[in-house]
Design a protein around this motif. Structure first.
Motif, mmCIF file in Angstrom:
data_model
loop_
_atom_site.group_PDB
_atom_site.id
_atom_site.type_symbol
_atom_site.label_atom_id
_atom_site.label_comp_id
_atom_site.label_asym_id
_atom_site.label_seq_id
_atom_site.Cartn_x
_atom_site.Cartn_y
_atom_site.Cartn_z
ATOM 1 N N HIS A 135 -25.073 21.887 107.718
ATOM 2 C CA HIS A 135 -23.813 21.142 107.775
ATOM 3 C C HIS A 135 -22.671 21.914 107.133
ATOM 4 O O HIS A 135 -21.586 22.022 107.684
ATOM 5 C CB HIS A 135 -23.981 19.785 107.089
ATOM 6 N N ARG A 136 -22.877 22.425 105.927
ATOM 7 C CA ARG A 136 -21.930 23.252 105.177
ATOM 8 C C ARG A 136 -20.787 22.475 104.520
ATOM 9 O O ARG A 136 -19.973 23.071 103.820
ATOM 10 C CB ARG A 136 -21.313 24.346 106.081
ATOM 11 N N ASP A 137 -20.690 21.179 104.720
ATOM 12 C CA ASP A 137 -19.577 20.453 104.094
ATOM 13 C C ASP A 137 -20.007 19.039 103.701
ATOM 14 O O ASP A 137 -19.319 18.058 103.985
ATOM 15 C CB ASP A 137 -18.379 20.395 105.041
ATOM 16 N N ILE A 138 -21.152 18.935 103.029
ATOM 17 C CA ILE A 138 -21.626 17.639 102.549
ATOM 18 C C ILE A 138 -20.735 17.187 101.398
ATOM 19 O O ILE A 138 -20.540 17.906 100.416
ATOM 20 C CB ILE A 138 -23.094 17.725 102.089
ATOM 21 N N LYS A 139 -20.170 15.992 101.540
ATOM 22 C CA LYS A 139 -19.291 15.398 100.528
ATOM 23 C C LYS A 139 -19.185 13.905 100.835
ATOM 24 O O LYS A 139 -19.577 13.459 101.930
ATOM 25 C CB LYS A 139 -17.913 16.053 100.571
ATOM 26 N N LEU A 145 -21.219 4.640 105.737
ATOM 27 C CA LEU A 145 -22.174 3.578 105.440
ATOM 28 C C LEU A 145 -21.922 2.410 106.387
ATOM 29 O O LEU A 145 -20.806 1.885 106.451
ATOM 30 C CB LEU A 145 -22.035 3.122 103.986
ATOM 31 N N THR A 146 -22.943 1.993 107.115
ATOM 32 C CA THR A 146 -22.794 0.848 107.999
ATOM 33 C C THR A 146 -22.772 -0.432 107.185
ATOM 34 O O THR A 146 -23.068 -0.436 105.980
ATOM 35 C CB THR A 146 -23.961 0.778 109.010
ATOM 36 N N THR A 147 -22.437 -1.539 107.827
ATOM 37 C CA THR A 147 -22.430 -2.834 107.120
ATOM 38 C C THR A 147 -23.839 -3.210 106.672
ATOM 39 O O THR A 147 -24.002 -4.051 105.778
ATOM 40 C CB THR A 147 -21.857 -3.932 108.018
ATOM 41 N N ASP A 148 -24.855 -2.606 107.287
ATOM 42 C CA ASP A 148 -26.242 -2.846 106.873
ATOM 43 C C ASP A 148 -26.675 -1.899 105.762
ATOM 44 O O ASP A 148 -27.837 -1.924 105.334
ATOM 45 C CB ASP A 148 -27.189 -2.695 108.074
ATOM 46 N N GLY A 149 -25.748 -1.037 105.311
ATOM 47 C CA GLY A 149 -26.051 -0.129 104.211
ATOM 48 C C GLY A 149 -26.775 1.141 104.609
ATOM 49 O O GLY A 149 -27.328 1.835 103.746
ATOM 50 N N ILE A 150 -26.770 1.483 105.880
ATOM 51 C CA ILE A 150 -27.428 2.714 106.337
ATOM 52 C C ILE A 150 -26.442 3.874 106.251
ATOM 53 O O ILE A 150 -25.319 3.785 106.747
ATOM 54 C CB ILE A 150 -27.928 2.566 107.784
ATOM 55 N N GLY A 151 -26.847 4.957 105.614
ATOM 56 C CA GLY A 151 -26.005 6.135 105.492
ATOM 57 C C GLY A 151 -26.124 7.020 106.717
ATOM 58 O O GLY A 151 -27.226 7.270 107.211
ATOM 59 N N LYS A 152 -24.982 7.500 107.206
ATOM 60 C CA LYS A 152 -24.944 8.365 108.386
ATOM 61 C C LYS A 152 -24.055 9.576 108.092
ATOM 62 O O LYS A 152 -22.907 9.415 107.698
ATOM 63 C CB LYS A 152 -24.400 7.614 109.600
ATOM 64 N N ILE A 153 -24.580 10.765 108.322
ATOM 65 C CA ILE A 153 -23.824 11.993 108.091
ATOM 66 C C ILE A 153 -22.848 12.214 109.239
ATOM 67 O O ILE A 153 -23.216 12.120 110.408
ATOM 68 C CB ILE A 153 -24.763 13.208 107.984
ATOM 69 N N ALA A 154 -21.606 12.514 108.890
ATOM 70 C CA ALA A 154 -20.567 12.755 109.897
ATOM 71 C C ALA A 154 -19.990 14.154 109.746
ATOM 72 O O ALA A 154 -20.182 14.816 108.721
ATOM 73 C CB ALA A 154 -19.450 11.722 109.754
ATOM 74 N N ASP A 155 -19.282 14.590 110.775
ATOM 75 C CA ASP A 155 -18.449 15.788 110.763
ATOM 76 C C ASP A 155 -19.235 17.081 110.594
ATOM 77 O O ASP A 155 -19.313 17.665 109.522
ATOM 78 C CB ASP A 155 -17.370 15.699 109.681
ATOM 79 N N PHE A 156 -19.773 17.532 111.701
ATOM 80 C CA PHE A 156 -20.430 18.837 111.716
ATOM 81 C C PHE A 156 -19.451 19.921 112.175
ATOM 82 O O PHE A 156 -19.824 20.892 112.804
ATOM 83 C CB PHE A 156 -21.659 18.803 112.640
ATOM 84 N N GLY A 157 -18.168 19.751 111.867
ATOM 85 C CA GLY A 157 -17.135 20.660 112.350
ATOM 86 C C GLY A 157 -17.248 22.083 111.867
ATOM 87 O O GLY A 157 -16.767 23.000 112.517
ATOM 88 N N ILE A 158 -17.873 22.292 110.706
ATOM 89 C CA ILE A 158 -18.038 23.674 110.246
ATOM 90 C C ILE A 158 -19.515 24.010 110.095
ATOM 91 O O ILE A 158 -19.909 24.859 109.315
ATOM 92 C CB ILE A 158 -17.270 23.935 108.934
ATOM 93 N N ALA A 159 -20.339 23.298 110.857
ATOM 94 C CA ALA A 159 -21.774 23.551 110.806
ATOM 95 C C ALA A 159 -22.085 24.946 111.325
ATOM 96 O O ALA A 159 -21.375 25.491 112.162
ATOM 97 C CB ALA A 159 -22.521 22.517 111.640
ATOM 98 N N ARG A 160 -23.142 25.507 110.822
ATOM 99 C CA ARG A 160 -23.587 26.813 111.298
ATOM 100 C C ARG A 160 -24.810 26.611 112.178
ATOM 101 O O ARG A 160 -25.809 26.073 111.744
ATOM 102 C CB ARG A 160 -23.956 27.719 110.130
ATOM 103 N N ILE A 161 -24.705 27.024 113.424
ATOM 104 C CA ILE A 161 -25.832 26.968 114.338
ATOM 105 C C ILE A 161 -26.480 28.342 114.372
ATOM 106 O O ILE A 161 -25.799 29.352 114.511
ATOM 107 C CB ILE A 161 -25.368 26.565 115.753
ATOM 108 N N GLU A 162 -27.783 28.393 114.212
ATOM 109 C CA GLU A 162 -28.462 29.689 114.107
ATOM 110 C C GLU A 162 -28.233 30.568 115.326
ATOM 111 O O GLU A 162 -28.183 31.795 115.213
ATOM 112 C CB GLU A 162 -29.963 29.458 113.903
#
Length: 312
Positions: A135-139, A145-162
């Motif tokens: 991902h390279r930009d975890i923050k 967070l959904t209303t059910d409290g599930i965390g979801k990672i967003a924004d892979f804009g600067i992700a590094r693909i092998e």
């Protein structure tokens, strides 16, 4: 900026959700499927603007990276398109706040909630890393967070693909307070840079503070040369057992961190529940032990001589 009520491709724009790094994020609607979506936009650059062209390449890479990741703990990406000089990514609409907005409201979480948020984050990262995407930009702003409290990672804009060569060593990308030492030094990164940033996020959830503050230069110097104050020193609600977990996740050298997100999560759960973490294998001891054992093992007894029939 396109006014709400307009359209991008087939998508209706019903409102705005905010502004991203490169453009507006719209509250959209897919009339074909009948689905509410979030639409991130960016102006397509002039070909002579090399910096803007690189930003657009990253924007497209976000769609490419996240489009490969279908997981409950990752914001889904449905579509990419360009219309009248505007590029856009169509994403899953998350009916809840970002972790950043909760932190800014100073809404402190109890330890079980912190463990749940980190479990969702690290589970999503484990899935991403297994598919070659860092991902390279975890923050906090990139964990919804959904209303059910599930965390979801967003924004892979600067992700590094092998398989991609667009992100090379020597390029500094990320958000300073959460960047790993190797990111500051412009080195090639791997999944362990996400482990570091996740350790910073855990520190902030436990203490209400980020481990290193200041401008980019000050944060970089601290990240490279200073150990943060243990979380339990700053917060009486942070178990002392978690100090070692955070310290290992935020180790300066990648090889001294947890080797993967699964190992980080296992250590976090063990420390939070008061269990002693399982000792990591000592490779040197493993190599020496068999030789040492052989040196002290007693010699097998000589086989008994057969007794002649009739002998006394």
């Amino acid at each position: 900026m396109i006014e709400p009520g307009g359209k991008l491709g087939k998508y209706e724009l019903r409102g705005t959700l905010g502004r991203g790094a490169m453009g507006v994020v719209y509250d959209g609607w897919d009339p074909i499927i009948g689905r509410r979506v979030a639409i991130k936009t960016a102006r397509t650059p002039d070909a002579s603007d090399t910096e803007a062209v690189e930003e657009m390449a990253r924007f497209k890479r976000e769609a490419q990276a996240a489009g490969r990741l279908t997981h409950p703990n990752i914001v889904g990406v449905y579509d990419y398109g360009e219309d009248n000089g505007v590029a856009y990514i169509v994403m899953e609409f998350v009916d809840g706040p970002s972790l950043k907005s909760l932190i800014e409201k100073q809404e402190r979480m109890a330890l079980p909630q912190i463990v749940k948020v980190m479990e969702d984050l690290l589970t999503g990262l484990a899935f991403s890393h297994a598919r070659g995407i860092v991902h390279r930009d975890i923050k906090p702003a990139n964990l919804m967070l959904t209303t059910d409290g599930i965390g979801k990672i967003a924004d892979f804009g600067i992700a590094r693909i092998e398989s991609s060569s667009m992100t090379q060593a020597g390029t500094v990308m990320g958000t300073p307070a959460y960047m790993s030492p190797e990111q500051f030094m412009g080195q090639t990164v791997d999944a362990r840079t996400d482990i570091y940033s996740s350790g910073v996020l855990l520190y902030q959830l436990l203490t209400g503070e980020r481990p290193f503050e200041g401008g980019m230069t000050a944060i970089m110097h601290k990240a490279l040369h200073t150990d943060p104050t243990p979380p339990s020193t700053l917060s009486v609600t942070s178990p002392r057992a978690l100090d070692a977990v955070v310290a290992k996740a935020m180790a300066k050298r990648p090889e001294e961190r947890y080797p993967n997100a699964e190992a980080f999560l296992a250590a976090l759960k063990a420390a939070a529940s008061g269990q002693a973490p399982a000792p990591e294998p000592d490779e040197e001891a493993t190599m020496v032990a068999p030789r040492a054992a052989a040196a002290v093992a007693p010699k097998p007894a000589a086989p008994a001589r057969p007794t002649a029939p009739g002998a006394a």
